[in-house]
Design a protein around this motif. Structure first.
Motif, PDB file in Angstrom:
ATOM      1  N   MET A   1     101.717 -47.590  17.771  1.00  0.00           N
ATOM      2  CA  MET A   1     101.180 -46.492  18.568  1.00  0.00           C
ATOM      3  C   MET A   1      99.666 -46.595  18.747  1.00  0.00           C
ATOM      4  N   ASP A   2      98.996 -47.395  17.880  1.00  0.00           N
ATOM      5  CA  ASP A   2      97.540 -47.492  17.987  1.00  0.00           C
ATOM      6  C   ASP A   2      97.108 -47.965  19.365  1.00  0.00           C
ATOM      7  N   ILE A   3      97.842 -48.915  19.919  1.00  0.00           N
ATOM      8  CA  ILE A   3      97.452 -49.445  21.219  1.00  0.00           C
ATOM      9  C   ILE A   3      97.507 -48.360  22.286  1.00  0.00           C
ATOM     10  N   LEU A   4      98.492 -47.461  22.186  1.00  0.00           N
ATOM     11  CA  LEU A   4      98.584 -46.365  23.154  1.00  0.00           C
ATOM     12  C   LEU A   4      97.423 -45.392  22.977  1.00  0.00           C
ATOM     13  N   ASN A   5      97.059 -45.139  21.728  1.00  0.00           N
ATOM     14  CA  ASN A   5      95.929 -44.239  21.484  1.00  0.00           C
ATOM     15  C   ASN A   5      94.637 -44.814  22.044  1.00  0.00           C
ATOM     16  N   ARG A   6      94.445 -46.118  21.873  1.00  0.00           N
ATOM     17  CA  ARG A   6      93.217 -46.736  22.369  1.00  0.00           C
ATOM     18  C   ARG A   6      93.199 -46.771  23.893  1.00  0.00           C
ATOM     19  N   LEU A   7      94.350 -47.006  24.505  1.00  0.00           N
ATOM     20  CA  LEU A   7      94.422 -46.959  25.967  1.00  0.00           C
ATOM     21  C   LEU A   7      94.115 -45.550  26.468  1.00  0.00           C
ATOM     22  N   THR A 252     105.674 -52.006  18.355  1.00  0.00           N
ATOM     23  CA  THR A 252     105.619 -52.853  17.167  1.00  0.00           C
ATOM     24  C   THR A 252     104.253 -52.751  16.505  1.00  0.00           C
ATOM     25  N   GLY A 253     104.138 -53.423  15.378  1.00  0.00           N
ATOM     26  CA  GLY A 253     102.872 -53.417  14.660  1.00  0.00           C
ATOM     27  C   GLY A 253     101.992 -54.596  14.996  1.00  0.00           C
ATOM     28  N   TYR A 254     102.140 -55.134  16.204  1.00  0.00           N
ATOM     29  CA  TYR A 254     101.366 -56.304  16.605  1.00  0.00           C
ATOM     30  C   TYR A 254     100.375 -55.963  17.712  1.00  0.00           C
ATOM     31  N   GLU A 255      99.308 -56.768  17.748  1.00  0.00           N
ATOM     32  CA  GLU A 255      98.319 -56.686  18.819  1.00  0.00           C
ATOM     33  C   GLU A 255      98.132 -58.078  19.401  1.00  0.00           C
ATOM     34  N   VAL A 285      98.441 -60.673  16.325  1.00  0.00           N
ATOM     35  CA  VAL A 285      97.979 -60.366  14.975  1.00  0.00           C
ATOM     36  C   VAL A 285      98.567 -59.019  14.582  1.00  0.00           C
ATOM     37  N   LYS A 286      98.721 -58.801  13.302  1.00  0.00           N
ATOM     38  CA  LYS A 286      99.199 -57.520  12.807  1.00  0.00           C
ATOM     39  C   LYS A 286      98.110 -56.473  12.955  1.00  0.00           C
ATOM     40  N   GLN A 287      98.485 -55.276  13.363  1.00  0.00           N
ATOM     41  CA  GLN A 287      97.515 -54.183  13.468  1.00  0.00           C
ATOM     42  C   GLN A 287      96.938 -53.906  12.086  1.00  0.00           C
ATOM     43  N   LYS A 288      95.625 -53.649  12.077  1.00  0.00           N
ATOM     44  CA  LYS A 288      94.943 -53.364  10.823  1.00  0.00           C
ATOM     45  C   LYS A 288      95.134 -51.905  10.423  1.00  0.00           C
TER      46      LYS A 288
END
Length: 288
Positions: A1-7, A252-255, A285-288
């Motif tokens: 979900m981090d990628i969605l938050n950053r977008l 997923t937990g990837y970036e 890479v795995k999300q930090k």
């Protein structure tokens, strides 16, 4: 979900600065992406380019301001990034179907291009099968072409490049050196400042010599997510790319890692066959 938050944060930034200069590099930094990867991901998720989204949002807000205030057309033009009132009027008319002056008239219909929001779309129709592969550094030998992403020119130049090398016999000349991955189409050497990258058509180097007429490109060690695009290359590959960005990454937990990306084609595959398999290799890479 981090990628969605950053977008979502990058969209917030755009919305707060529609009346100010917007640099794509700064928007991408908010999403912790390079400019190239951000623009590509943005298009995959939304179906519009970043530049087109900003333009349409500015024209939407400009129309609302013209209709609700006494701002002059010339001031609106400069406020929303246009160098002249004429260029603003042309763009405004293309989107709204009326001139900026007519937007002031009561009862006029204005078109609104809505602000974007991002969420995971659960389709439940097809699974996305993938594998994670750790691969050591390797070299690709072939021919390289510098292409630009401006106006989606890369989508025209890359197919033309394949046609050229297939018809002039170059790809056939590589068959004695072909490795287990088959033929490769590699996107690498991303230049955010010039909006360009190198596209390499070739094979994995398996011998000490580099054939005449070939360049050698190094691919670093990386963790790769490998997907299968099943069906005719067009549209199966593009559809799979879109699902990777719109469904797989957010879930997923990837970036996306800062490394080359490539497609692998079987040596003797029929790219128009319904069971043709193209592998898409994406560094992650795995999300930090």
């Amino acid at each position: 979900m981090d990628i969605l938050n950053r977008l979502a944060e990058s969209i917030d930034y755009i919305e707060k600065h529609l009346d100010q200069p917007l640099k794509h590099e700064e928007i991408a930094q908010i999403a912790y992406c390079s400019k190239f990867h951000y623009q590509r991901m943005f298009y995959m998720l939304t179906g519009v380019t970043l530049a087109d989204y900003i333009r349409k949002r500015r024209l939407t807000v400009a129309a609302q301001e013209l209709a609700a205030s006494h701002i002059k057309v010339v001031d609106a033009a400069f406020k929303y990034g246009y160098n002249t009132p004429e260029s603003f009027s042309k763009a405004f008319s293309r989107l709204h179907g009326i001139s900026p002056s007519q937007a002031r008239e009561k009862g006029r219909t204005l078109r609104a291009f809505p602000r974007l929001s991002f969420h995971i779309q659960i389709k439940g129709v097809e699974d996305m099968n993938y594998k994670i592969v750790e691969k050591e550094p390797f070299q690709v030998i072939g021919k390289a072409l510098e292409v630009t992403v401006k106006d989606d020119q890369n989508k025209k130049d890359i197919p033309a490049f394949w046609n050229e090398l297939n018809h002039n016999g170059f790809t056939d000349s590589l068959k004695p050196d072909i490795g287990p991955l088959g033929f490769l189409g590699v996107c690498m050497d991303f230049n955010d400042q010039a909006d360009t990258f190198n596209y390499v058509i070739g094979v994995e180097k398996t011998t000490a010599d580099t054939p005449a007429g070939c360049v050698g490109k190094s691919i670093p060690a990386a963790t790769w997510a490998v997907f299968e695009a099943i069906g005719p290359v067009n549209p199966a590959v593009q559809a799979t790319w879109e699902r990777i960005f719109s469904e797989w990454f957010p879930a997923t937990g990837y970036e996306l890692a800062n490394a080359p990306q490539f497609e692998a084609y079987p040596e003797d595959g029929d790219i128009m066959a319904q069971d043709h398999i193209t592998e898409i290799w994406i560094p992650v890479v795995k999300q930090k």
